[in-house]
Design a protein around this motif. Sequence first.
Motif, short mmCIF file in Angstrom:
data_model
loop_
_atom_site.label_atom_id
_atom_site.label_comp_id
_atom_site.label_asym_id
_atom_site.label_seq_id
_atom_site.Cartn_x
_atom_site.Cartn_y
_atom_site.Cartn_z
N GLN A 78 8.41 -14.15 -8.28
CA GLN A 78 7.85 -15.48 -8.06
C GLN A 78 6.94 -15.48 -6.85
N CYS A 79 7.33 -14.72 -5.83
CA CYS A 79 6.54 -14.76 -4.62
C CYS A 79 5.25 -13.97 -4.78
N GLY A 80 5.31 -12.94 -5.65
CA GLY A 80 4.10 -12.17 -5.89
C GLY A 80 3.12 -12.91 -6.80
N ASN A 81 3.61 -13.55 -7.83
CA ASN A 81 2.74 -14.12 -8.88
C ASN A 81 2.70 -15.63 -8.98
N ILE A 82 3.80 -16.27 -8.68
CA ILE A 82 3.89 -17.71 -8.92
C ILE A 82 4.48 -18.38 -7.69
N PRO A 83 3.72 -18.36 -6.59
CA PRO A 83 4.26 -18.87 -5.34
C PRO A 83 4.59 -20.36 -5.37
N GLY A 84 4.06 -21.07 -6.38
CA GLY A 84 4.36 -22.50 -6.48
C GLY A 84 5.82 -22.76 -6.81
N GLN A 378 -9.99 -27.41 -2.50
CA GLN A 378 -11.18 -26.60 -2.22
C GLN A 378 -11.63 -26.79 -0.76
N GLU A 379 -11.52 -28.03 -0.33
CA GLU A 379 -11.87 -28.34 1.07
C GLU A 379 -10.92 -27.59 2.02
N TYR A 380 -9.64 -27.58 1.65
CA TYR A 380 -8.62 -26.91 2.45
C TYR A 380 -8.90 -25.40 2.51
N LEU A 381 -9.28 -24.83 1.37
CA LEU A 381 -9.60 -23.39 1.34
C LEU A 381 -10.79 -23.08 2.25
N ARG A 382 -11.78 -23.95 2.21
CA ARG A 382 -12.95 -23.74 3.08
C ARG A 382 -12.53 -23.77 4.55
N ALA A 383 -11.63 -24.71 4.85
CA ALA A 383 -11.15 -24.82 6.24
C ALA A 383 -10.37 -23.55 6.63
N TRP B 187 -12.21 -19.31 -6.96
CA TRP B 187 -12.12 -20.21 -5.80
C TRP B 187 -13.05 -19.83 -4.65
N GLN B 188 -13.76 -18.73 -4.81
CA GLN B 188 -14.76 -18.31 -3.81
C GLN B 188 -14.17 -18.02 -2.44
N VAL B 189 -12.93 -17.58 -2.42
CA VAL B 189 -12.37 -17.11 -1.14
C VAL B 189 -11.63 -15.81 -1.41
N SER B 190 -11.29 -15.09 -0.35
CA SER B 190 -10.61 -13.81 -0.53
C SER B 190 -9.15 -14.02 -0.92
N ALA B 191 -8.54 -12.93 -1.40
CA ALA B 191 -7.11 -13.00 -1.75
C ALA B 191 -6.28 -13.38 -0.53
N GLU B 192 -6.71 -12.94 0.66
CA GLU B 192 -5.96 -13.25 1.88
C GLU B 192 -5.95 -14.75 2.14
N VAL B 193 -7.12 -15.39 1.92
CA VAL B 193 -7.19 -16.85 2.14
C VAL B 193 -6.33 -17.57 1.10
N MET B 194 -6.35 -17.07 -0.14
CA MET B 194 -5.50 -17.69 -1.18
C MET B 194 -4.03 -17.64 -0.77
N ARG B 195 -3.62 -16.53 -0.17
CA ARG B 195 -2.22 -16.42 0.26
C ARG B 195 -1.95 -17.36 1.44
N LYS B 196 -2.93 -17.49 2.33
CA LYS B 196 -2.76 -18.40 3.48
C LYS B 196 -2.54 -19.84 3.01
N ALA B 197 -3.02 -20.13 1.80
CA ALA B 197 -2.89 -21.50 1.28
C ALA B 197 -1.51 -21.75 0.67
N ILE B 198 -0.60 -20.77 0.78
CA ILE B 198 0.79 -21.00 0.33
C ILE B 198 1.56 -21.52 1.55
N PRO B 199 2.24 -22.65 1.42
CA PRO B 199 2.75 -23.33 2.62
C PRO B 199 4.06 -22.76 3.20
N LEU B 203 5.58 -16.10 2.87
CA LEU B 203 4.99 -15.83 1.55
C LEU B 203 3.50 -15.49 1.64
N GLN B 204 2.96 -15.49 2.85
CA GLN B 204 1.50 -15.38 2.94
C GLN B 204 0.96 -13.95 2.90
N THR B 205 1.84 -12.99 2.86
CA THR B 205 1.38 -11.60 2.82
C THR B 205 0.85 -11.23 1.43
N THR B 206 -0.07 -10.26 1.38
CA THR B 206 -0.54 -9.76 0.07
C THR B 206 0.11 -8.42 -0.26
#
Lengths: 439, 278
Positions: A78-84, A378-383, B187-199, B203-206
Amino acid sequence: MLSANEIRKVVAERTAHQKGTGKRVVDVREEMERLEERGELVIHRIRPENRPVEASTLFGWTKRIPTDRLWHHKSCGQCGNIPGYPSSLLWLMNETGRSYLNEPHQTSCTAWNYHGTATSNPVALAAVAARNFHRAYETGHFPLIHCGTSFGDYKEMRKLLVENTEVRHKVREVLRKMDRDLVLPEEIVHYSEWVHAMTPEILARQRYPVKGIIATVHEPCHYYKMVPEDAVYDDAIYAGQRPAVPSGILMALGATVADYSTWYDCCGFGFRHILSEREFSRSFANLRKIRPMVEEAHADVAITSDTGCVTTLDKSQWIGKAHGLSYLLPVLADVQFAALALGAHPYKIAQVHWHSSSTEGLLTKMGIDWRTAKEEFQEYLRALKAGATPELLHPAHGEIETFFAVNKGQVLPEASGPAPTSASASAPAAVPAVGGPAK
Amino acid sequence: MSIVARLPRRTLSLTEEEEAAPPTMELTGRRRMTAEERGTAATIFQEFRADRRHREFVVGCLNCGECTTGCPAARFYDFSPREMLQIAQNGDATTLWDAMQEKIWACCQCYTCNMRCRFGNDIAGIISVMRELSVSHGLESTRRTLAPFGRSLTLLMTVGTQVASDMIQPDFFRDWGPFATGSDKVWQVSAEVMRKAIPSDVLQTTRSSWEVSVQTSLELFRIYEETGVLDMLRGLDPDLTEMLIDIIEERREEFVEARERFQDQLAGQTGPVTTFSG
Ligand code: SF4
Ligand code: SF4
């Protein structure tokens, strides 16, 4: 096949065949008490501050489900693929005011590897289980198992450690080398049982009605086919003929849980297969699970409660197009569905963007404005890309925890005796030593 | 007239080469075993029958086929749990060896067979015992079957989680579609940023399923050393095993250094955090 009545009948027939072999269905918890008295293990008891709720299992035995002060035993898939999946669970705990630890001091149960490649053995699996159990115990938090396979494996390992003296002694010897000893939780608890126990509190916070949503449930095999006596059944759910989780929460939220002919089949994960023989996994998932769910039950969503099952059912569908199977049925864990119904952010919390089969049609049907949420994300990702600090559901661990499994003001349960009256954390204390050698 | 009757009649005879080197297949289609393989098969058979789990898992068989009826693997492979159980119960060294070449790896370990068996056989469990033996004896067929698991085994042995988000690479998982990796392309960001978006910070490591502390990974490796897992792996892949030992040695050094660095913060601590030496 595989209804509770039939399972009980099979078990009864087994008992008849096995007369004289010494094998019978026993409540392992009773034997744990005897071993604790002999000083061979400590039972990690559920205490008042764990706010337990009672449920019933296959044979009508009572199982106490702790709902507070929990130690998250995460699932590697789950943590690797489906973190939600884990983040929705943590979010639900925050919403319902439950405390927990989500630490870097946990390994997986390693059973994915064992069932996939067999490069392990039962003594190692039992020692891995016991190490995690001891860590949870020394923090004073009760282990909550996220994964169906970890749940099944830990039930097997607890039984093995109780029933097999040789394995128990070997595992204790290994644990002593890391200054740990044998602690077994009073109950092995799957997170979907926590959801089941928390149903009233979850309903009280429901924001989106899900009436009109048709859900089909895939029951994770290792939840109820391994050590079946520990699975939760409820007479009000399928008349007690199938496990109560995760169907119960869906029904309570107002969804229609629809039946389909292959409900008891596995998902096709296969441990080894999902990585190196996906021809099998995707054929099985599409033909034996997704197709009946859609064509027989007209499902809007497939719900399950195990890492491997979400992965297999979700990720196997896209390629189905090559064979004219264009179902793309959304697949979610029960906690993701529940969190969404309570208003969790679909992307920041439920992390639906990791799923292969789009969930956006389902979100629309639930009345969730996913377009605005997507823009926010998307805004959050940009930040984040620009260096913003991530939003977290619980405090980040300090640098020392990158190396050390530190004490955390833990409340350490006594080996036996009365529970303390306060649920607040106290000063660090030593773990009570497990008694002397076996008599 | 049937189509068969219209086929030209031909008489086949062995070529000179075939006469000189007789086929290595037996009539069943099985490859002839070498003397060495026969020796290994006999040892495996003895170990298999001596394993306590053989006594516990193999109870008897009604030959009812309930196990195979519900078996997912039986639908797609030349495989049957009933056959596996009966080989475990009545087979000899050769039939066991045969099953261990390929068939045992078809099983999904779903436990449906166990649930359906009125005898209470632990069929999934006995298949695992066969698999363990095929690993510890380093069978060539097992090496081939497990060859794609190098990264997974490395993660498992060093941090105890067998997958990582950076394993789900689009090239290898093309069949999972464009969204499987929470994809940076979408999403136009790196895999690292995608992981950072997990709260959750762990869990933020790749690089693994979650961040695992050094103490935890060293404790796990100690378990592998003490319970024979490392030796099993050595039988399968000695090079990988040596690499793992090197990784862990480095981690042990890191751990010892960290103990000095954090000595003030560790001063008030008790239990394994203070006593475990790596
Ligand atoms: S555990 Fe293996 S043999 Fe048993 S039903 Fe599942 S796939 Fe078949
Ligand atoms: S279900 Fe059990 S008794 Fe029936 S064929 Fe399979 S192993 Fe034999």
